[in-house]
Design a protein around this motif. Structure first.
Motif, PDB file in Angstrom:
ATOM      1  N   LEU A 115      75.648  10.300 -13.649  1.00 13.58           N
ATOM      2  CA  LEU A 115      74.922  11.616 -14.244  1.00 13.58           C
ATOM      3  C   LEU A 115      75.684  12.849 -14.492  1.00 13.58           C
ATOM      4  CD1 LEU A 115      72.034  10.494 -13.461  1.00 13.58           C
ATOM      5  CD2 LEU A 115      72.747   9.995 -15.570  1.00 13.58           C
ATOM      6  N   ALA A 116      75.959  13.416 -13.197  1.00 10.88           N
ATOM      7  CA  ALA A 116      76.768  14.831 -13.509  1.00 10.88           C
ATOM      8  C   ALA A 116      78.392  14.736 -13.578  1.00 10.88           C
ATOM      9  CB  ALA A 116      76.786  15.342 -11.885  1.00 10.88           C
ATOM     10  N   GLU A 123      77.716  24.994 -12.896  1.00 11.00           N
ATOM     11  CA  GLU A 123      76.618  24.841 -13.629  1.00 11.00           C
ATOM     12  C   GLU A 123      75.509  24.234 -13.046  1.00 11.00           C
ATOM     13  OE1 GLU A 123      77.125  23.530 -18.386  1.00 11.00           O
ATOM     14  OE2 GLU A 123      79.034  23.930 -17.969  1.00 11.00           O
ATOM     15  N   ILE A 124      75.518  23.685 -11.984  1.00 14.59           N
ATOM     16  CA  ILE A 124      74.337  22.462 -11.880  1.00 14.59           C
ATOM     17  C   ILE A 124      73.985  23.524 -10.620  1.00 14.59           C
ATOM     18  CG2 ILE A 124      74.054  20.740  -9.714  1.00 14.59           C
ATOM     19  CD1 ILE A 124      76.077  18.902 -11.255  1.00 14.59           C
ATOM     20  N   ALA A 127      72.267  26.076 -12.373  1.00 14.87           N
ATOM     21  CA  ALA A 127      70.789  25.279 -12.616  1.00 14.87           C
ATOM     22  C   ALA A 127      69.255  25.607 -11.022  1.00 14.87           C
ATOM     23  CB  ALA A 127      70.357  24.425 -13.139  1.00 14.87           C
ATOM     24  N   ARG A 128      70.376  24.995 -10.712  1.00 15.33           N
ATOM     25  CA  ARG A 128      69.182  25.081  -9.139  1.00 15.33           C
ATOM     26  C   ARG A 128      68.952  25.923  -8.404  1.00 15.33           C
ATOM     27  NH1 ARG A 128      72.098  22.968  -5.126  1.00 15.33           N
ATOM     28  NH2 ARG A 128      70.295  23.091  -3.414  1.00 15.33           N
ATOM     29  N   ALA A 129      69.512  27.558  -8.832  1.00 18.39           N
ATOM     30  CA  ALA A 129      69.053  28.702  -8.450  1.00 18.39           C
ATOM     31  C   ALA A 129      67.960  29.554  -9.964  1.00 18.39           C
ATOM     32  CB  ALA A 129      70.911  29.733  -8.345  1.00 18.39           C
TER      33      ALA A 129
END
Length: 150
Positions: A115-116, A123-124, A127-129
Motif C-alpha cells: 500500500l505504501a 509523508e507517512i 501524517a502520523r505526527a
C-alpha cells in the motif's frame, strides 16, 4: 472556503473504514477477526486486565470481555491471576496465540508495504505526527470540558 478540519475528519473516517475492511481480510486468512487481532496485539507486550485493554483500544469493556473469552476458549490467550487485584485477572497470550499474532502481523506488514510502496516515508511520518497531535488535542479538550466526552 471549505472547513479543512471537517474535510480531514471525513477523510480519517473513510480511511478508518477501508483500513478496517483490509484488517478484517488480513485477520480472516488465519481464521481471526480484526477485533481478535487487536486484542492479541494489545496484550502482546504485557498481560493486561480486560478493562485496561479496553481503555488502550478505546472501546467498551464488555466487547473486549467477549473477545477475550473467545481467545481463551481457543487457547490463543489465558487469564492469569493479577497480584494487584484478585477480581481482575490479566489476559496474556499463549504460545499458540503468539504464533497466530506473528502470522497475522507478517501478512499485514506485506500488505502495508504494498500500500505504501509509492508514498515517501517522510509523508507517512508527517501524517502520523499530525494525527498524533490531533488525538492529543481532542483528549485535552475533552478533559477540560470544551468537548463533551464520547
Amino acid at each position: 472556503m471549505p472547513d479543512e478540519m471537517a474535510l480531514l475528519v471525513a477523510e480519517v473516517f473513510e480511511a478508518a473504514g477501508v483500513l478496517r475492511r483490509s484488517g478484517e481480510a488480513i485477520a480472516a486468512a488465519d481464521g481471526q477477526t480484526q477485533a481478535r487481532w487487536q486484542l492479541l496485539s494489545v496484550v502482546s507486550e504485557e498481560p493486561l486486565t480486560v478493562a485496561r485493554a479496553a481503555r488502550r483500544l478505546g472501546i467498551a469493556r464488555q466487547g473486549v470481555q467477549r473477545v477475550a473469552n473467545d481467545l481463551v476458549r481457543e487457547d490463543l490467550a489465558v487469564f492469569r491471576p493479577n497480584p494487584d487485584h484478585r477480581g481482575s485477572p490479566l489476559l496474556a497470550l499463549t504460545p499458540h496465540g503468539r504464533r497466530v499474532l506473528d502470522k497475522i502481523t507478517r501478512r499485514a506488514t506485506e500488505v502495508h508495504r504494498t500500500l505504501a510502496a509509492d508514498i515517501p516515508v517522510d509523508e507517512i511520518i508527517r501524517a502520523r505526527a499530525l494525527l498524533h497531535r490531533l488525538v492529543e488535542r481532542v483528549n485535552r479538550h475533552e478533559g477540560d470540558g470544551r468537548i463533551p466526552p464520547g
